[in-house]
Design an enzyme around this catalytic site. Structure first.
Site, PDB file in Angstrom:
ATOM      1  N   ASP A  53      29.850  -5.406  48.120  1.00 38.35           N
ATOM      2  CA  ASP A  53      29.582  -6.628  47.336  1.00 38.35           C
ATOM      3  C   ASP A  53      29.140  -6.372  45.892  1.00 38.35           C
ATOM      4  O   ASP A  53      28.151  -6.966  45.423  1.00 38.35           O
ATOM      5  CB  ASP A  53      28.539  -7.509  48.058  1.00 38.35           C
TER       6      ASP A  53
ATOM      7  N   LYS B 276      34.859 -11.232  53.229  1.00 36.00           N
ATOM      8  CA  LYS B 276      34.045 -11.704  54.357  1.00 36.00           C
ATOM      9  C   LYS B 276      33.325 -12.973  53.955  1.00 36.00           C
ATOM     10  O   LYS B 276      33.212 -13.281  52.768  1.00 36.00           O
ATOM     11  CB  LYS B 276      33.040 -10.619  54.767  1.00 36.00           C
TER      12      LYS B 276
ATOM     13  N   CYS C 203      23.626  -7.266  53.068  1.00 39.28           N
ATOM     14  CA  CYS C 203      24.982  -6.823  53.380  1.00 39.28           C
ATOM     15  C   CYS C 203      25.107  -5.315  53.546  1.00 39.28           C
ATOM     16  O   CYS C 203      25.889  -4.844  54.375  1.00 39.28           O
ATOM     17  CB  CYS C 203      25.950  -7.384  52.344  1.00 39.28           C
TER      18      CYS C 203
END
Ligand code: VGL
Ligand code: ZN
Length: 204
Positions: A8, A105, A150
């Protein structure tokens, strides 16, 4: 075979972004330094529809940071972030896009997805696990944002899948909603069998 996993590295998680992680942009230089040492580089990308259930704005009467029940799972509510097609959802421009295999995602509005492998209910896979297996990748070097969300859940799922994991600690930054969340996340990853390393041991 080994792979580098960049979690991310998106504008919304960098200073100035919608869900800015303190000093989140400092992870980019670490990623850039490690990239030439890996043949295979994965990037995960938080990629939400605007109506995503993890956004406080979509849960009337709530505020970011609050925890609610989202279709049976505890859910920390967040500011609107990483909305599909927006600038904030883009991977950082300093990353060489042509070298990245991207797994998105968080596309299902009804469930959040911190891990790069599965949604938070472990019901649907992103395809990352199958891709790694097909390529024969069994060793992951992980860095990115955020340590306590994450990155942590990506590492824990990788360990559950039997992969060897090295967490590149200086390439991660934490949200730290509660002080110490980042440190506790690192302890959890270590307890799950991840090896905590500094980028300097990989790319001196
Ligand atoms: C993340 C909160 C919400 C992360 C993504 O990338 O750690 N955190 N969505
Ligand atoms: Zn998100």
């Amino acid at each position: 075979m080994r792979a580098l996993v960049l979690v991310d590295l998106q504008y919304d998680f960098c200073p100035g972004g919608a869900l800015a992680v303190p000093r989140g942009d400092e992870t980019i230089a670490v990623a850039q330094r490690l990239l030439p040492h890996f043949e295979t580089v994965i990037a995960t990308q938080d990629w939400h529809p605007r109506e995503h259930g993890s956004f406080a704005a979509n849960n009337p009467g709530t505020a970011p940071g609050q925890v609610v029940d989202l279709h049976g799972l505890p859910q920390v509510l967040w500011p609107v972030h990483c909305v599909q097609g927006t600038r904030g959802a883009e991977l950082h421009d300093a990353l060489p896009k042509e070298r990245l295999v991207v797994f998105r995602k968080g596309t299902d509005a009804t469930v959040d997805s911190y891990s790069g492998f599965f949604d938070n209910g472990h019901r649907n896979a992103t395809g990352l696990g199958a891709w790694l297996e097909e390529k024969g990748v069994r060793q992951l070097y992980v860095l990115g944002l955020a340590t306590d969300y994450c990155v942590k859940f990506t590492v824990l799922d990788a360990r559950e899948l039997g992969l060897d994991v090295w967490l590149v600690e200086d390439g991660c930054r934490a949200v730290d909603l509660a002080p110490g969340d980042g440190e506790r996340a690192i302890a959890e990853m270590r307890a799950a069998g991840a090896t905590i390393v500094h980028s300097g041991t990989i790319a001196p």
